[in-house]
Motif scaffolding. Structure first.
Motif, PDB file in Angstrom:
ATOM      1  N   GLU A 198      31.206  37.656  32.605  1.00 12.73           N
ATOM      2  CA  GLU A 198      31.745  37.221  33.898  1.00 12.73           C
ATOM      3  C   GLU A 198      31.268  38.130  35.033  1.00 12.73           C
ATOM      4  O   GLU A 198      30.886  37.653  36.102  1.00 12.73           O
ATOM      5  CB  GLU A 198      33.270  37.200  33.860  1.00 12.73           C
ATOM      6  CG  GLU A 198      33.838  36.147  32.943  1.00 12.73           C
ATOM      7  CD  GLU A 198      35.308  36.337  32.633  1.00 12.73           C
ATOM      8  OE1 GLU A 198      35.959  35.332  32.294  1.00 12.73           O
ATOM      9  OE2 GLU A 198      35.814  37.474  32.717  1.00 12.73           O
ATOM     10  N   ASN A 199      31.287  39.428  34.794  1.00 15.92           N
ATOM     11  CA  ASN A 199      30.868  40.378  35.829  1.00 15.92           C
ATOM     12  C   ASN A 199      29.388  40.236  36.158  1.00 15.92           C
ATOM     13  O   ASN A 199      29.004  40.259  37.338  1.00 15.92           O
ATOM     14  CB  ASN A 199      31.183  41.812  35.399  1.00 15.92           C
ATOM     15  CG  ASN A 199      32.671  42.057  35.245  1.00 15.92           C
ATOM     16  OD1 ASN A 199      33.492  41.410  35.890  1.00 15.92           O
ATOM     17  ND2 ASN A 199      33.017  42.990  34.384  1.00 15.92           N
ATOM     18  N   LEU A 200      28.567  40.069  35.143  1.00 11.38           N
ATOM     19  CA  LEU A 200      27.131  39.889  35.370  1.00 11.38           C
ATOM     20  C   LEU A 200      26.858  38.585  36.116  1.00 11.38           C
ATOM     21  O   LEU A 200      25.991  38.530  36.987  1.00 11.38           O
ATOM     22  CB  LEU A 200      26.372  39.929  34.041  1.00 11.38           C
ATOM     23  CG  LEU A 200      26.327  41.294  33.353  1.00 11.38           C
ATOM     24  CD1 LEU A 200      25.763  41.170  31.943  1.00 11.38           C
ATOM     25  CD2 LEU A 200      25.540  42.295  34.182  1.00 11.38           C
ATOM     26  N   ARG A 201      27.620  37.551  35.807  1.00  8.46           N
ATOM     27  CA  ARG A 201      27.461  36.268  36.506  1.00  8.46           C
ATOM     28  C   ARG A 201      27.868  36.391  37.963  1.00  8.46           C
ATOM     29  O   ARG A 201      27.199  35.854  38.850  1.00  8.46           O
ATOM     30  CB  ARG A 201      28.278  35.190  35.800  1.00  8.46           C
ATOM     31  CG  ARG A 201      28.017  33.822  36.368  1.00  8.46           C
ATOM     32  CD  ARG A 201      28.334  32.742  35.373  1.00  8.46           C
ATOM     33  NE  ARG A 201      28.121  31.464  36.030  1.00  8.46           N
ATOM     34  CZ  ARG A 201      29.103  30.667  36.427  1.00  8.46           C
ATOM     35  NH1 ARG A 201      30.350  30.983  36.191  1.00  8.46           N
ATOM     36  NH2 ARG A 201      28.833  29.542  37.036  1.00  8.46           N
ATOM     37  N   LEU A 202      28.953  37.109  38.237  1.00  9.37           N
ATOM     38  CA  LEU A 202      29.375  37.342  39.621  1.00  9.37           C
ATOM     39  C   LEU A 202      28.263  38.035  40.393  1.00  9.37           C
ATOM     40  O   LEU A 202      27.908  37.620  41.496  1.00  9.37           O
ATOM     41  CB  LEU A 202      30.651  38.180  39.668  1.00  9.37           C
ATOM     42  CG  LEU A 202      31.027  38.715  41.053  1.00  9.37           C
ATOM     43  CD1 LEU A 202      31.409  37.588  42.004  1.00  9.37           C
ATOM     44  CD2 LEU A 202      32.145  39.737  40.949  1.00  9.37           C
ATOM     45  N   ILE A 203      27.696  39.077  39.826  1.00  7.97           N
ATOM     46  CA  ILE A 203      26.620  39.820  40.483  1.00  7.97           C
ATOM     47  C   ILE A 203      25.442  38.888  40.769  1.00  7.97           C
ATOM     48  O   ILE A 203      24.920  38.859  41.887  1.00  7.97           O
ATOM     49  CB  ILE A 203      26.191  41.027  39.611  1.00  7.97           C
ATOM     50  CG1 ILE A 203      27.285  42.102  39.646  1.00  7.97           C
ATOM     51  CG2 ILE A 203      24.850  41.598  40.069  1.00  7.97           C
ATOM     52  CD1 ILE A 203      27.086  43.219  38.629  1.00  7.97           C
ATOM     53  N   SER A 204      25.033  38.125  39.778  1.00  8.14           N
ATOM     54  CA  SER A 204      23.897  37.228  39.925  1.00  8.14           C
ATOM     55  C   SER A 204      24.139  36.175  41.004  1.00  8.14           C
ATOM     56  O   SER A 204      23.294  35.959  41.880  1.00  8.14           O
ATOM     57  CB  SER A 204      23.610  36.558  38.580  1.00  8.14           C
ATOM     58  OG  SER A 204      22.623  35.581  38.710  1.00  8.14           O
ATOM     59  N   GLU A 205      25.276  35.518  40.962  1.00  2.00           N
ATOM     60  CA  GLU A 205      25.567  34.450  41.917  1.00  2.00           C
ATOM     61  C   GLU A 205      25.766  34.993  43.331  1.00  2.00           C
ATOM     62  O   GLU A 205      25.332  34.368  44.301  1.00  2.00           O
ATOM     63  CB  GLU A 205      26.786  33.643  41.472  1.00  2.00           C
ATOM     64  CG  GLU A 205      26.582  32.852  40.201  1.00  2.00           C
ATOM     65  CD  GLU A 205      25.484  31.808  40.277  1.00  2.00           C
ATOM     66  OE1 GLU A 205      25.156  31.322  41.390  1.00  2.00           O
ATOM     67  OE2 GLU A 205      24.928  31.465  39.213  1.00  2.00           O
ATOM     68  N   LEU A 206      26.392  36.136  43.459  1.00  2.00           N
ATOM     69  CA  LEU A 206      26.602  36.714  44.787  1.00  2.00           C
ATOM     70  C   LEU A 206      25.266  37.103  45.422  1.00  2.00           C
ATOM     71  O   LEU A 206      25.050  36.874  46.613  1.00  2.00           O
ATOM     72  CB  LEU A 206      27.555  37.907  44.721  1.00  2.00           C
ATOM     73  CG  LEU A 206      28.055  38.444  46.037  1.00  2.00           C
ATOM     74  CD1 LEU A 206      28.715  37.357  46.894  1.00  2.00           C
ATOM     75  CD2 LEU A 206      29.045  39.584  45.824  1.00  2.00           C
ATOM     76  N   LYS A 207      24.354  37.635  44.635  1.00  2.39           N
ATOM     77  CA  LYS A 207      23.009  37.943  45.140  1.00  2.39           C
ATOM     78  C   LYS A 207      22.342  36.687  45.685  1.00  2.39           C
ATOM     79  O   LYS A 207      21.747  36.693  46.756  1.00  2.39           O
ATOM     80  CB  LYS A 207      22.134  38.557  44.046  1.00  2.39           C
ATOM     81  CG  LYS A 207      22.372  40.004  43.775  1.00  2.39           C
ATOM     82  CD  LYS A 207      21.413  40.480  42.689  1.00  2.39           C
ATOM     83  CE  LYS A 207      21.661  41.906  42.293  1.00  2.39           C
ATOM     84  NZ  LYS A 207      20.757  42.325  41.205  1.00  2.39           N
ATOM     85  N   LYS A 208      22.433  35.591  44.920  1.00  2.00           N
ATOM     86  CA  LYS A 208      21.814  34.326  45.336  1.00  2.00           C
ATOM     87  C   LYS A 208      22.429  33.828  46.649  1.00  2.00           C
ATOM     88  O   LYS A 208      21.710  33.391  47.559  1.00  2.00           O
ATOM     89  CB  LYS A 208      21.995  33.260  44.256  1.00  2.00           C
ATOM     90  CG  LYS A 208      21.196  33.489  43.006  1.00  2.00           C
ATOM     91  CD  LYS A 208      21.527  32.421  41.971  1.00  2.00           C
ATOM     92  CE  LYS A 208      20.972  32.773  40.617  1.00  2.00           C
ATOM     93  NZ  LYS A 208      21.410  31.789  39.597  1.00  2.00           N
ATOM     94  N   ILE A 209      23.738  33.884  46.738  1.00  2.00           N
ATOM     95  CA  ILE A 209      24.436  33.391  47.938  1.00  2.00           C
ATOM     96  C   ILE A 209      24.058  34.219  49.156  1.00  2.00           C
ATOM     97  O   ILE A 209      23.786  33.671  50.226  1.00  2.00           O
ATOM     98  CB  ILE A 209      25.965  33.416  47.708  1.00  2.00           C
ATOM     99  CG1 ILE A 209      26.360  32.357  46.675  1.00  2.00           C
ATOM    100  CG2 ILE A 209      26.726  33.227  49.021  1.00  2.00           C
ATOM    101  CD1 ILE A 209      27.756  32.516  46.124  1.00  2.00           C
ATOM    102  N   LEU A 210      24.024  35.516  49.016  1.00  2.65           N
ATOM    103  CA  LEU A 210      23.731  36.388  50.158  1.00  2.65           C
ATOM    104  C   LEU A 210      22.267  36.335  50.566  1.00  2.65           C
ATOM    105  O   LEU A 210      21.941  36.605  51.724  1.00  2.65           O
ATOM    106  CB  LEU A 210      24.159  37.823  49.859  1.00  2.65           C
ATOM    107  CG  LEU A 210      25.659  38.022  49.688  1.00  2.65           C
ATOM    108  CD1 LEU A 210      25.961  39.464  49.312  1.00  2.65           C
ATOM    109  CD2 LEU A 210      26.430  37.621  50.932  1.00  2.65           C
ATOM    110  N   ASN A 211      21.387  35.976  49.659  1.00  4.15           N
ATOM    111  CA  ASN A 211      19.958  35.909  49.980  1.00  4.15           C
ATOM    112  C   ASN A 211      19.542  34.535  50.476  1.00  4.15           C
ATOM    113  O   ASN A 211      18.393  34.352  50.877  1.00  4.15           O
ATOM    114  CB  ASN A 211      19.110  36.283  48.767  1.00  4.15           C
ATOM    115  CG  ASN A 211      19.193  37.766  48.471  1.00  4.15           C
ATOM    116  OD1 ASN A 211      19.341  38.576  49.366  1.00  4.15           O
ATOM    117  ND2 ASN A 211      19.146  38.124  47.197  1.00  4.15           N
ATOM    118  N   SER A 212      20.450  33.566  50.500  1.00  2.00           N
ATOM    119  CA  SER A 212      20.078  32.230  50.954  1.00  2.00           C
ATOM    120  C   SER A 212      20.357  32.051  52.439  1.00  2.00           C
ATOM    121  O   SER A 212      20.943  32.808  53.097  1.00  2.00           O
ATOM    122  CB  SER A 212      20.811  31.165  50.161  1.00  2.00           C
ATOM    123  OG  SER A 212      22.199  31.293  50.317  1.00  2.00           O
TER     124      SER A 212
END
Length: 90
Positions: free
Chosen positions: A76-90
């Motif tokens: 769950e923590n790794l998924r949060l990190i991954s998805e948050l990176k994607k959201i902030l970079n879009s």
């Protein structure tokens, strides 16, 4: 307890790298504030919710533009990190 300590440090460091204001903690959650990066916490909340990641909105506690992140399991923590990176970079 060891899991919480490990992930609270990892998540703290991750948020610091992204210039997202957060608190050091010894409990199972962190508060993250998006003022420094000029992002809207509600938009981030809904973008993460669409991905099945639920954080707590803090406006009801008069903590503006912030979300509460509860430390989950490793996946769950790794998924949060991954998805948050994607959201902030879009």
């Amino acid at each position: 307890i060891l899991h919480i300590r490990k992930w609270s440090k990892k998540l703290y460091d991750f948020f610091q790298e992204l210039n997202i204001h957060t608190n050091k903690t010894s409990v199972n959650f962190l508060l993250i504030n998006f003022d420094k990066i000029k992002k809207n916490s509600k938009k981030i909340f809904y973008a993460l919710a669409k991905k099945g990641i639920l954080l707590r909105q803090m406006d009801v506690y008069s903590i503006k533009n912030s979300l509460r992140v509860t430390i989950g399991n490793n996946k769950e923590n790794l998924r949060l990190i991954s998805e948050l990176k994607k959201i902030l970079n879009s």
